[in-house]
Scaffold this active site. Sequence first.
Site, PDB file in Angstrom:
ATOM      1  N   CYS A  10      -5.864  31.382 -16.416  1.00 46.29           N
ATOM      2  CA  CYS A  10      -5.443  30.508 -17.523  1.00 46.29           C
ATOM      3  C   CYS A  10      -4.054  29.973 -17.176  1.00 46.29           C
ATOM      4  CB  CYS A  10      -5.466  31.241 -18.866  1.00 46.29           C
ATOM      5  SG  CYS A  10      -4.335  32.649 -18.978  1.00 46.29           S
ATOM      6  N   ASN A  13      -1.354  33.521 -18.020  1.00 52.99           N
ATOM      7  CA  ASN A  13      -1.826  34.877 -17.665  1.00 52.99           C
ATOM      8  C   ASN A  13      -1.246  35.949 -18.591  1.00 52.99           C
ATOM      9  OD1 ASN A  13      -1.679  37.238 -14.906  1.00 52.99           O
ATOM     10  ND2 ASN A  13      -3.441  36.743 -16.130  1.00 52.99           N
ATOM     11  N   CYS A  15      -2.410  35.639 -22.231  1.00 49.94           N
ATOM     12  CA  CYS A  15      -3.331  35.680 -23.386  1.00 49.94           C
ATOM     13  C   CYS A  15      -4.801  35.675 -22.943  1.00 49.94           C
ATOM     14  CB  CYS A  15      -3.076  34.500 -24.323  1.00 49.94           C
ATOM     15  SG  CYS A  15      -1.403  34.445 -24.997  1.00 49.94           S
ATOM     16  N   ARG A  16      -5.292  34.525 -22.485  1.00 50.79           N
ATOM     17  CA  ARG A  16      -6.736  34.394 -22.275  1.00 50.79           C
ATOM     18  C   ARG A  16      -7.249  35.116 -21.029  1.00 50.79           C
ATOM     19  NH1 ARG A  16      -6.577  28.063 -22.418  1.00 50.79           N
ATOM     20  NH2 ARG A  16      -4.570  28.637 -21.491  1.00 50.79           N
ATOM     21  N   SER A  17      -6.620  34.866 -19.853  1.00 53.24           N
ATOM     22  CA  SER A  17      -7.212  35.458 -18.635  1.00 53.24           C
ATOM     23  C   SER A  17      -7.076  36.984 -18.574  1.00 53.24           C
ATOM     24  CB  SER A  17      -6.706  34.765 -17.366  1.00 53.24           C
ATOM     25  OG  SER A  17      -5.323  34.875 -17.216  1.00 53.24           O
ATOM     26  N   ASP A 124      -6.245  27.497 -25.879  1.00 57.93           N
ATOM     27  CA  ASP A 124      -4.972  28.214 -25.740  1.00 57.93           C
ATOM     28  C   ASP A 124      -4.516  28.728 -27.116  1.00 57.93           C
ATOM     29  OD1 ASP A 124      -2.356  28.976 -25.387  1.00 57.93           O
ATOM     30  OD2 ASP A 124      -1.770  27.196 -24.250  1.00 57.93           O
TER      31      ASP A 124
END
Length: 158
Positions: A10, A13, A15-17, A124
């Site tokens: 993401c 690195n 939050c999402r990934s 995001d």
Amino acid sequence: MGTPSVLFVCLGNICRSPTAEGVFKHKAMQNGFDVKVDSAGTAGYHDGHAPDKRSQQVASHKGYDLSRLKCRKVTEADFETFDHIIAMDKANVRDLKRKCPENLQHKISLFLSYANSEFEEVPDPYYGGGKAFELVIDLIEDAADGLLFKLSQSLKAG
Ligand code: 4NP
């Protein structure tokens, strides 16, 4: 064929990934599926930091521990090392393709292409509220199941 490897990507690195890394590792282990999993960001703003507290919290409510993960930036070597480079949104795909040699670009895909979802991208959540983080983990759990299925099918096919 050896152990497959997956890199989730993401922007930050944090939050999402890392959420994708934690969820996918957990599901792979539960299914006895041997896979190497890591995550990285296209930007290096938060190098060395643990995931965002909000991501850690929603993950921990669902039984995933993200507390030991550490943020890092995508490197040139990642394009060689990993079999699958899986992006959270289309901006991540564009940023990755700018850095990735042409002959390795087939490794890059959008995570939600493995999901059964009306969403094409994992949005995001950084400037959003709690609901944004809940949506992220719901989308990620769905796509993780789809990716696990796809990888197990391709291992069987050899
Ligand atoms: P991520 O979220 O890409 O899911 O880790 C973000 C984290 C940090 C920033 C943006 C997005 N930031 O601008 O610092």
